[in-house]
Motif scaffolding. Structure first.
Motif: not given
Lengths: 170, 127
Positions: B59-68
């Motif tokens: 994806s263009s913007t990916i945000y992987l959060k803290s529990n991922s």
């Protein structure tokens, strides 16, 4: 006689013992800000080139070119500084060019202007946006912390399987 | 009493209506905590991921959060990592936060790393 304090800049272009250093302090006190004899300081000025090994220093401030090995608890490689070789210390700040290995016990700070090629071993690492790092990064003692957190998916699958096995047994 | 009650209802209708429009305008995918995926995720704009994935994300913007947790390949322009990654990361702008744990290969144009993150990786810089 043991050399405790080396002060090298484009003005002096030499390493000297504490006594020699003292006399220069008296003459040109304003030039040298590292006037404390007990501070194990190495200062490599911009434009100065050194090859060799530095050991037992507390504070090393490098603006010139250093090739070899440096062991110092505090290392500061300024933006004009170039380092080739092995570097190890506790608190290391890199703003210049490094080709070789960096080994940090405590804090390693890599600034925006830094360009690093080589292997980094660290305990705490902070990299500013824009820094260029090419090579391998290793976290100290993370072998243990990783093995405990291995693949949660597989872990949970295993526990489910175990439960099924137990059911079959009953 | 009756007048007061009717005015309250009107306000509620307005707010919910606006919220729906905003949601449609942003192409955002949210994958919440405890979701497990085996396979690939591909999105246009923004992925917000907090689950477990074995596979690829693009994806263009990916945000992987803290529990991922991601095992596989992550490709994107702007990637922010707070969770655990085991695999390859390809990013133009990569932001590694203090809670991140990364193992594998990282290819990037720009990187910033926060204090506290655990990284065991090979870094490849390209301009």
């Amino acid at each position: 006689m043991q050399i405790k304090h080396i002060f090298i800049s484009s003005l002096y272009k030499a390493s000297m013992s504490t006594e020699e250093h003292k006399s220069i302090d008296q003459d040109e006190g304003s030039v040298n800000e590292y006037s404390d004899n007990d501070s194990k300081t190495v200062n490599v000025g911009a434009g100065v080139r050194i090859e060799g090994r530095i050991d037992g220093a507390e504070v090393s401030d490098i603006s010139g070119t250093l090739s070899g090995t440096i062991n110092s608890s505090n290392i500061n490689l300024n933006s004009s500084g170039i380092f080739n070789g092995d570097m190890s210390g506790s608190d290391i700040t890199i703003s210049g060019n490094v080709e070789g290995d960096i080994n940090s016990d405590q804090y390693l700070i890599v600034n925006q202007s830094a360009n690093i090629k080589g292997t980094i071993e660290y305990s705490s690492l902070q990299v500013s946006y824009g820094a260029k790092i090419q090579g391998t990064i290793r976290h100290r003692g993370s072998v243990h912390s990783y093995s405990t957190n291995l693949d949660p998916i597989e872990k949970e699958d295993k526990t489910e399987n175990d439960l099924n096995d137990q059911k079959e047994d009953v | 009493m009756s007048i007061f009650g009717s005015s309250e209802k009107k306000v509620e209708e307005k707010t919910t209506f606006n919220f729906d429009i905003d949601k449609e305008n942003i192409n955002q995918s949210n994958l919440a905590k405890d979701i497990k995926i085996n396979g690939s995720i591909e999105a246009k704009d923004y992925i917000d991921f907090a689950g477990y994935l074995t596979g690829t994300i693009k994806s263009s913007t990916i945000y992987l959060k803290s529990n991922s947790y991601v095992k596989g390949t992550i490709t994107g322009d702007t990637i922010t990592i707070e969770g655990e990654v085991d695999g390859d990361i390809h990013a133009k702008d990569l932001h590694i936060k203090s809670t991140a744990k990364i193992k594998g290969n990282i290819r990037y144009n720009n990187i910033d790393i926060q204090n506290g993150s655990i990284i065991n990786a090979d870094l490849f810089y390209s301009s």
